[in-house]
Design a protein around this motif. Structure first.
Motif, PDB file in Angstrom:
ATOM      1  N   ASP A   1      15.439  83.603  22.533  1.00  0.00           N
ATOM      2  CA  ASP A   1      14.731  84.851  22.268  1.00  0.00           C
ATOM      3  C   ASP A   1      15.087  86.014  23.198  1.00  0.00           C
ATOM      4  O   ASP A   1      14.945  87.183  22.811  1.00  0.00           O
ATOM      5  CB  ASP A   1      13.215  84.619  22.351  1.00  0.00           C
ATOM      6  CG  ASP A   1      12.732  83.572  21.357  1.00  0.00           C
ATOM      7  OD1 ASP A   1      13.303  83.509  20.253  1.00  0.00           O
ATOM      8  OD2 ASP A   1      11.801  82.812  21.687  1.00  0.00           O
ATOM      9  N   LYS A   2      15.502  85.715  24.412  1.00  0.00           N
ATOM     10  CA  LYS A   2      15.735  86.782  25.389  1.00  0.00           C
ATOM     11  C   LYS A   2      17.206  87.167  25.527  1.00  0.00           C
ATOM     12  O   LYS A   2      17.544  88.352  25.578  1.00  0.00           O
ATOM     13  CB  LYS A   2      15.201  86.351  26.760  1.00  0.00           C
ATOM     14  CG  LYS A   2      13.718  85.987  26.781  1.00  0.00           C
ATOM     15  CD  LYS A   2      12.827  87.156  26.446  1.00  0.00           C
ATOM     16  CE  LYS A   2      11.351  86.788  26.607  1.00  0.00           C
ATOM     17  NZ  LYS A   2      10.462  87.897  26.237  1.00  0.00           N
ATOM     18  N   VAL A   3      18.082  86.164  25.604  1.00  0.00           N
ATOM     19  CA  VAL A   3      19.506  86.447  25.832  1.00  0.00           C
ATOM     20  C   VAL A   3      20.115  87.326  24.731  1.00  0.00           C
ATOM     21  O   VAL A   3      20.894  88.237  25.030  1.00  0.00           O
ATOM     22  CB  VAL A   3      20.300  85.124  25.980  1.00  0.00           C
ATOM     23  CG1 VAL A   3      21.805  85.393  25.971  1.00  0.00           C
ATOM     24  CG2 VAL A   3      19.898  84.429  27.280  1.00  0.00           C
TER      25      VAL A   3
ATOM     26  N   THR B   1      16.379  88.138  34.015  1.00  0.00           N
ATOM     27  CA  THR B   1      15.645  87.049  33.373  1.00  0.00           C
ATOM     28  C   THR B   1      16.351  85.707  33.532  1.00  0.00           C
ATOM     29  O   THR B   1      15.709  84.678  33.702  1.00  0.00           O
ATOM     30  CB  THR B   1      15.438  87.353  31.872  1.00  0.00           C
ATOM     31  OG1 THR B   1      14.664  88.548  31.728  1.00  0.00           O
ATOM     32  CG2 THR B   1      14.717  86.218  31.176  1.00  0.00           C
ATOM     33  N   VAL B   2      17.679  85.723  33.503  1.00  0.00           N
ATOM     34  CA  VAL B   2      18.438  84.477  33.635  1.00  0.00           C
ATOM     35  C   VAL B   2      18.862  84.201  35.070  1.00  0.00           C
ATOM     36  O   VAL B   2      19.590  83.254  35.358  1.00  0.00           O
ATOM     37  CB  VAL B   2      19.676  84.471  32.716  1.00  0.00           C
ATOM     38  CG1 VAL B   2      19.267  84.605  31.246  1.00  0.00           C
ATOM     39  CG2 VAL B   2      20.667  85.569  33.098  1.00  0.00           C
ATOM     40  N   GLY B   3      18.405  85.065  36.009  1.00  0.00           N
ATOM     41  CA  GLY B   3      18.677  84.798  37.426  1.00  0.00           C
ATOM     42  C   GLY B   3      19.950  85.363  37.968  1.00  0.00           C
ATOM     43  O   GLY B   3      20.529  84.834  38.913  1.00  0.00           O
ATOM     44  N   ILE B   4      20.431  86.449  37.383  1.00  0.00           N
ATOM     45  CA  ILE B   4      21.647  87.113  37.870  1.00  0.00           C
ATOM     46  C   ILE B   4      21.277  88.500  38.363  1.00  0.00           C
ATOM     47  O   ILE B   4      20.607  89.263  37.671  1.00  0.00           O
ATOM     48  CB  ILE B   4      22.719  87.209  36.774  1.00  0.00           C
ATOM     49  CG1 ILE B   4      23.157  85.829  36.305  1.00  0.00           C
ATOM     50  CG2 ILE B   4      23.927  88.007  37.262  1.00  0.00           C
ATOM     51  CD1 ILE B   4      24.144  85.841  35.168  1.00  0.00           C
TER      52      ILE B   4
ATOM     53  N   ARG C   1      16.605  75.538  35.625  1.00  0.00           N
ATOM     54  CA  ARG C   1      17.443  75.813  34.459  1.00  0.00           C
ATOM     55  C   ARG C   1      16.835  76.917  33.587  1.00  0.00           C
ATOM     56  O   ARG C   1      15.619  77.095  33.554  1.00  0.00           O
ATOM     57  CB  ARG C   1      17.628  74.537  33.612  1.00  0.00           C
ATOM     58  CG  ARG C   1      18.360  73.431  34.356  1.00  0.00           C
ATOM     59  CD  ARG C   1      18.383  72.139  33.536  1.00  0.00           C
ATOM     60  NE  ARG C   1      18.930  71.032  34.324  1.00  0.00           N
ATOM     61  CZ  ARG C   1      18.975  69.770  33.917  1.00  0.00           C
ATOM     62  NH1 ARG C   1      18.501  69.443  32.712  1.00  0.00           N
ATOM     63  NH2 ARG C   1      19.482  68.838  34.701  1.00  0.00           N
ATOM     64  N   ILE C   2      17.688  77.627  32.886  1.00  0.00           N
ATOM     65  CA  ILE C   2      17.218  78.639  31.943  1.00  0.00           C
ATOM     66  C   ILE C   2      16.534  77.922  30.791  1.00  0.00           C
ATOM     67  O   ILE C   2      17.094  77.019  30.173  1.00  0.00           O
ATOM     68  CB  ILE C   2      18.402  79.480  31.423  1.00  0.00           C
ATOM     69  CG1 ILE C   2      19.104  80.191  32.589  1.00  0.00           C
ATOM     70  CG2 ILE C   2      17.925  80.500  30.395  1.00  0.00           C
ATOM     71  CD1 ILE C   2      20.368  80.920  32.187  1.00  0.00           C
ATOM     72  N   ALA C   3      15.316  78.315  30.486  1.00  0.00           N
ATOM     73  CA  ALA C   3      14.525  77.638  29.462  1.00  0.00           C
ATOM     74  C   ALA C   3      15.088  77.869  28.059  1.00  0.00           C
ATOM     75  O   ALA C   3      15.755  78.877  27.794  1.00  0.00           O
ATOM     76  CB  ALA C   3      13.076  78.121  29.521  1.00  0.00           C
TER      77      ALA C   3
ATOM     78  N   LEU D   1      20.218  95.737  29.667  1.00  0.00           N
ATOM     79  CA  LEU D   1      21.171  94.759  30.195  1.00  0.00           C
ATOM     80  C   LEU D   1      20.688  94.136  31.498  1.00  0.00           C
ATOM     81  O   LEU D   1      20.654  92.905  31.651  1.00  0.00           O
ATOM     82  CB  LEU D   1      22.532  95.432  30.409  1.00  0.00           C
ATOM     83  CG  LEU D   1      23.605  94.595  31.100  1.00  0.00           C
ATOM     84  CD1 LEU D   1      24.206  93.596  30.114  1.00  0.00           C
ATOM     85  CD2 LEU D   1      24.703  95.481  31.675  1.00  0.00           C
ATOM     86  N   ASP D   2      20.261  94.976  32.440  1.00  0.00           N
ATOM     87  CA  ASP D   2      19.834  94.466  33.745  1.00  0.00           C
ATOM     88  C   ASP D   2      18.581  93.603  33.633  1.00  0.00           C
ATOM     89  O   ASP D   2      18.419  92.636  34.384  1.00  0.00           O
ATOM     90  CB  ASP D   2      19.581  95.640  34.702  1.00  0.00           C
ATOM     91  CG  ASP D   2      20.864  96.385  35.057  1.00  0.00           C
ATOM     92  OD1 ASP D   2      21.933  95.749  35.036  1.00  0.00           O
ATOM     93  OD2 ASP D   2      20.795  97.598  35.340  1.00  0.00           O
TER      94      ASP D   2
END
Length: 385
Positions: free
Chosen positions: A362-364, A378-381, A354-356, A372-373
């Motif tokens: 802080d990151k999104v 970072t979130v697995g996309i 899961r995304i922490a 953007l990339d």
């Protein structure tokens, strides 16, 4: 100083008040300084975007403080944020080209000399902060619980022209598409819209500010590819926003959607290789594949004609005002699977995948040096995630 006073340790509530107080004062100063900036080369617009980012970040911090800040103070902080946003909107309006014919309001201070330089307690966000337990009658931050509670009464005497229905035909979707070529970040205000509609965008990071809360009667996102869309701030009640009445997501791929709060149903159709966070009353998912959902859902989520779906609870950062015991995120009904055994079309997302919580916080929203990339990876996309 007595031993008891020396031993006093600042509580989280007092720390938050002090930090909030300082941040509001700083943003207030930036707004007042806008008139001194040049509109050439986007200098003033950059400053406005910086202020909007600051208000958005402060809204998130108010929501995150729900664990130790009382509900009454939460509302007062939200009022202060709304007032700050209104002040920014008023400042921007002064820079906009003036129409040939205008209705002008006569001010009783027009002939009052230096009276116009006195602080306006009704329109200064700093006067709306909750009392911190000490006498601040000589400070611009002085406020009492009674004054805050009486805010609605005093508002009757304020000029409410800014709240009149807008008949603007401004096309925010087109404005987003024609944004600066050297930046993928877009922050459309939607301040004159009645609803929020975003469509046909690729490789953009779209962040809705608090001003978009005026347009949350309905929301729709369609035909998005490789995007990040964050609609959490204007839909969060504890931050001064208003939830969507309903929301529709359709034909989205390779994207991260932070849909925010929805009082009614959410209809999700045709999503691929994406991640969605939403806090809603009802969620229905159709024809989706390889999508991770982070949910707070007050009813059983429904899926149809889907495969490869994974579910996790919404992070506390986005659902702090909800009771975890009423979250039915993992009680999914597959309407196309009628057998007694578990549907193969969905599963619970393992905790380690899961995304922490800190990434959501802080990151999104974006961080220095990240494009953007970078955030999508970072979130697995993405291919290199």
């Amino acid at each position: 100083m007595s031993a008891q006073g020396a031993a006093h340790k600042e509580t989280p509530k007092e720390t938050f008040y002090r930090q909030f107080q300082g941040t509001v004062a700083n943003l207030q100063e930036q707004i007042n300084h806008l008139a001194n900036l040049s509109a050439v080369a986007g200098e003033r617009q950059d400053a406005i975007e910086h202020i909007l980012t600051g208000i958005s970040r402060l809204s998130n911090e108010v929501a995150d403080a729900a664990d130790y800040v009382p509900a009454y103070d939460q509302r007062t902080y939200s009022q202060a944020l709304k007032q700050l946003t209104d002040q920014l909107n008023e400042a921007q309006a002064k820079f906009a080209p003036k129409s040939r014919f205008q209705f002008k309001r006569r001010s009783p201070l027009a002939s009052g000399g230096d009276a116009a330089d006195k602080p306006d307690k009704k329109n200064d966000a700093r006067y709306m902060l909750p009392a911190g337990g000490q006498d601040r009658s000589s400070s611009p931050f002085s406020v009492t619980a009674a004054a805050a509670a009486g805010g609605s009464e005093s508002s009757e005497h304020r000029d409410n022209l800014g709240n009149l229905p807008s008949f603007s035909t401004k096309n925010y979707n087109e404005e987003i598409a024609k944004g600066p070529a050297d930046s993928r970040v877009r922050k459309p205000s939607f301040s004159t819209a009645r609803d929020i509609t975003l469509s046909d965008h690729e490789k953009l990071h779209i962040i809705l500010p608090l001003s978009a809360s005026r347009a949350t009667s309905a929301g729709a996102l369609t035909n998005m590819k490789g995007c990040i869309v964050d609609m959490s701030v204007p839909t969060r009640v504890c931050a001064g926003g208003a939830p969507f009445a309903s929301l529709a997501l359709k034909n989205i791929s390779g994207s991260l959607i932070v849909a925010g709060h929805v009082d009614g149903p959410v209809h999700i159709t045709g999503l691929r290789d994406s991640k969605v966070l939403v806090v809603a009353r009802q969620v229905r998912v159709h024809e989706c594949e390889n999508v991770d959902f982070y949910l707070y859902c007050a009813s059983r989520p429904i899926i149809e004609d889907c495969k490869g779906l994974r579910f996790a609870p919404a992070p506390k950062f986005h659902s702090a005002d909800k009771d975890e015991k009423t979250n039915m995120w993992d009680q999914v009904d597959d309407f196309k699977w009628l057998k007694a055994e578990h549907s193969p079309n969905w599963s619970v997302l393992p905790e380690e995948k899961r995304i922490a919580e800190d990434i959501w916080k802080d990151k999104v929203p974006g961080y220095p040096g990240a494009g953007l990339d970078d955030i999508l990876r970072t979130v697995g996309i993405g291919a290199e995630a």
